[in-house]
Design a protein around this motif. Structure first.
Motif, PDB file in Angstrom:
ATOM      1  N   PRO A   1      37.939  29.353  16.200  1.00 52.29           N
ATOM      2  CA  PRO A   1      37.992  30.454  17.166  1.00 52.29           C
ATOM      3  C   PRO A   1      36.639  31.113  17.372  1.00 52.29           C
ATOM      4  N   ASP A   2      36.519  31.804  18.492  1.00 51.09           N
ATOM      5  CA  ASP A   2      35.487  32.815  18.677  1.00 51.09           C
ATOM      6  C   ASP A   2      36.077  34.140  18.195  1.00 51.09           C
ATOM      7  N   LEU A   3      35.455  34.760  17.219  1.00 52.08           N
ATOM      8  CA  LEU A   3      35.934  36.052  16.731  1.00 52.08           C
ATOM      9  C   LEU A   3      35.821  37.116  17.830  1.00 52.08           C
ATOM     10  N   ARG A   4      36.609  38.178  17.712  1.00 48.70           N
ATOM     11  CA  ARG A   4      36.520  39.250  18.721  1.00 48.70           C
ATOM     12  C   ARG A   4      35.092  39.784  18.762  1.00 48.70           C
ATOM     13  N   GLY A   5      34.597  39.955  19.987  1.00 54.11           N
ATOM     14  CA  GLY A   5      33.231  40.419  20.170  1.00 54.11           C
ATOM     15  C   GLY A   5      32.206  39.313  20.271  1.00 54.11           C
ATOM     16  N   TYR A   6      32.634  38.060  20.092  1.00 53.71           N
ATOM     17  CA  TYR A   6      31.715  36.924  20.075  1.00 53.71           C
ATOM     18  C   TYR A   6      32.207  35.830  21.028  1.00 53.71           C
ATOM     19  N   GLY A   7      31.254  35.023  21.507  1.00 51.86           N
ATOM     20  CA  GLY A   7      31.623  33.895  22.350  1.00 51.86           C
ATOM     21  C   GLY A   7      32.428  34.333  23.559  1.00 51.86           C
ATOM     22  N   ALA A   8      33.535  33.631  23.805  1.00 47.33           N
ATOM     23  CA  ALA A   8      34.374  33.915  24.966  1.00 47.33           C
ATOM     24  C   ALA A   8      35.527  34.857  24.652  1.00 47.33           C
ATOM     25  N   SER A   9      35.594  35.388  23.438  1.00 46.70           N
ATOM     26  CA  SER A   9      36.658  36.326  23.088  1.00 46.70           C
ATOM     27  C   SER A   9      36.328  37.730  23.598  1.00 46.70           C
ATOM     28  N   PRO A  10      37.359  38.577  23.760  1.00 42.67           N
ATOM     29  CA  PRO A  10      37.116  39.925  24.267  1.00 42.67           C
ATOM     30  C   PRO A  10      36.221  40.744  23.344  1.00 42.67           C
ATOM     31  N   VAL A  11      35.441  41.617  23.958  1.00 46.99           N
ATOM     32  CA  VAL A  11      34.570  42.540  23.229  1.00 46.99           C
ATOM     33  C   VAL A  11      35.282  43.882  23.127  1.00 46.99           C
ATOM     34  N   VAL A  12      35.394  44.371  21.905  1.00 50.03           N
ATOM     35  CA  VAL A  12      36.003  45.683  21.671  1.00 50.03           C
ATOM     36  C   VAL A  12      34.962  46.554  20.985  1.00 50.03           C
ATOM     37  N   PRO A  13      34.383  47.536  21.689  1.00 50.39           N
ATOM     38  CA  PRO A  13      33.333  48.371  21.081  1.00 50.39           C
ATOM     39  C   PRO A  13      33.878  49.232  19.945  1.00 50.39           C
ATOM     40  N   GLY A  14      32.956  49.818  19.204  1.00 58.49           N
ATOM     41  CA  GLY A  14      33.343  50.734  18.124  1.00 58.49           C
ATOM     42  C   GLY A  14      33.069  50.134  16.770  1.00 58.49           C
ATOM     43  N   VAL A  15      34.130  49.958  15.974  1.00 64.38           N
ATOM     44  CA  VAL A  15      34.021  49.406  14.625  1.00 64.38           C
ATOM     45  C   VAL A  15      35.076  48.313  14.478  1.00 64.38           C
ATOM     46  N   THR A  16      34.655  47.124  14.062  1.00 60.04           N
ATOM     47  CA  THR A  16      35.604  46.038  13.798  1.00 60.04           C
ATOM     48  C   THR A  16      35.556  45.699  12.318  1.00 60.04           C
ATOM     49  N   PRO A  17      36.505  46.197  11.532  1.00 63.29           N
ATOM     50  CA  PRO A  17      36.502  45.876  10.095  1.00 63.29           C
ATOM     51  C   PRO A  17      36.905  44.428   9.858  1.00 63.29           C
TER      52      PRO A  17
END
Length: 260
Positions: free
Chosen positions: A49-65
């Protein structure tokens, strides 16, 4: 409903071969695993996979634990009906793999930890990660990518490998990278978890890795009850790209052991 994460899913399920799940590091995407996807999808299912925030996956600003990354992976693997698998992660991906073991370790049949560390972040490290997050948001990725390229890979790495690594870093959205940095700044201590990992484990590290040196890998190897350690010569933080033949041979031997 479509999965949240973008991913590649190659090869086919066979009774004899467990699926291989590959978790990339920061600030990369699933293409950092291209040599492994190409090599192992001939004989087994490979999910990257592309992790969230990377590659073609959605970007979610803020903090991703790290726990959020692990939840995303659990949801994706549920969607893909991958009930049992070998889980491999490099750098941040290795820390996410450890978090996955904490959350749904009963599905993990083998664990590969490459160029990563189970220790919690230090106070100085928390400050540095948050400062870097601020910098990436203010300046973008290119200056950072230029600075760290020859720490990510050895100076002697092939030009095409350097170009691939640099391209991944400069293509990453700064908001996704910053959110992950802030999440990693708060990571827990995974060392007690590793002592309870009952499945076979492979610890891999580049001999010249400055981020997670060989001593870190040796410490993880000592914690894991059923592990082997492989040090890749003439490689830095991304031995799977710098020395793919050697990395793949070590991984193939490990998969044979897991499935014996």
């Amino acid at each position: 409903m479509a999965p949240f994460l973008a991913y590649t899913d190659k090869g086919s399920d066979t009774p004899q071969a467990l699926p291989l799940v590959l978790v990339h590091g920061h600030p990369f995407d699933h293409t950092m695993w291209t040599p492994q996807i190409e090599a192992f999808s001939a004989t087994r299912r490979v999910i990257a996979p592309d992790l969230r925030g990377y590659g073609a996956s959605p970007v979610v600003p803020g903090v991703t634990p790290l726990s959020r990354f692990a939840e995303d992976l659990e949801e994706l693997l549920d969607d893909l009906k991958a009930d049992a698998f070998v889980l491999a992660g490099l750098s941040m991906g290795g820390q996410i793999a450890m978090e996955c073991c904490a959350r749904f370790g009963d599905r993990v049949r083998g664990l590969v930890l490459a160029d990563t560390s189970p220790a919690p972040e230090t106070s100085g490290g928390r400050t540095a990660r948050n400062d870097m997050a601020d910098r990436l948001l203010a300046e973008g990725m290119r200056g950072y990518a230029d600075e760290v390229l020859e720490k990510m890979v050895a100076p002697t790495a092939p030009p095409e490998v350097k170009a691939h690594v640099h391209r991944m870093m400069t293509s990453t959205d700064p908001e996704g990278a910053a959110a992950a940095l802030r999440g990693r700044a708060e990571r827990p201590d995974y060392r007690p978890l590793l002592t309870r990992v009952a499945v076979p484990a492979l610890v891999v590290v580049g001999e010249d890795d400055a981020y997670t040196p060989v001593s870190d890998a040796e410490a993880m190897h000592a914690l894991l009850p059923h592990s082997v350690l492989h040090v890749v010569r003439d490689a830095a933080h991304l031995p799977n790209l710098e020395r793919p033949t050697e990395f793949n041979e070590a991984l193939a031997r490990f998969l044979t052991t897991v499935e014996a």
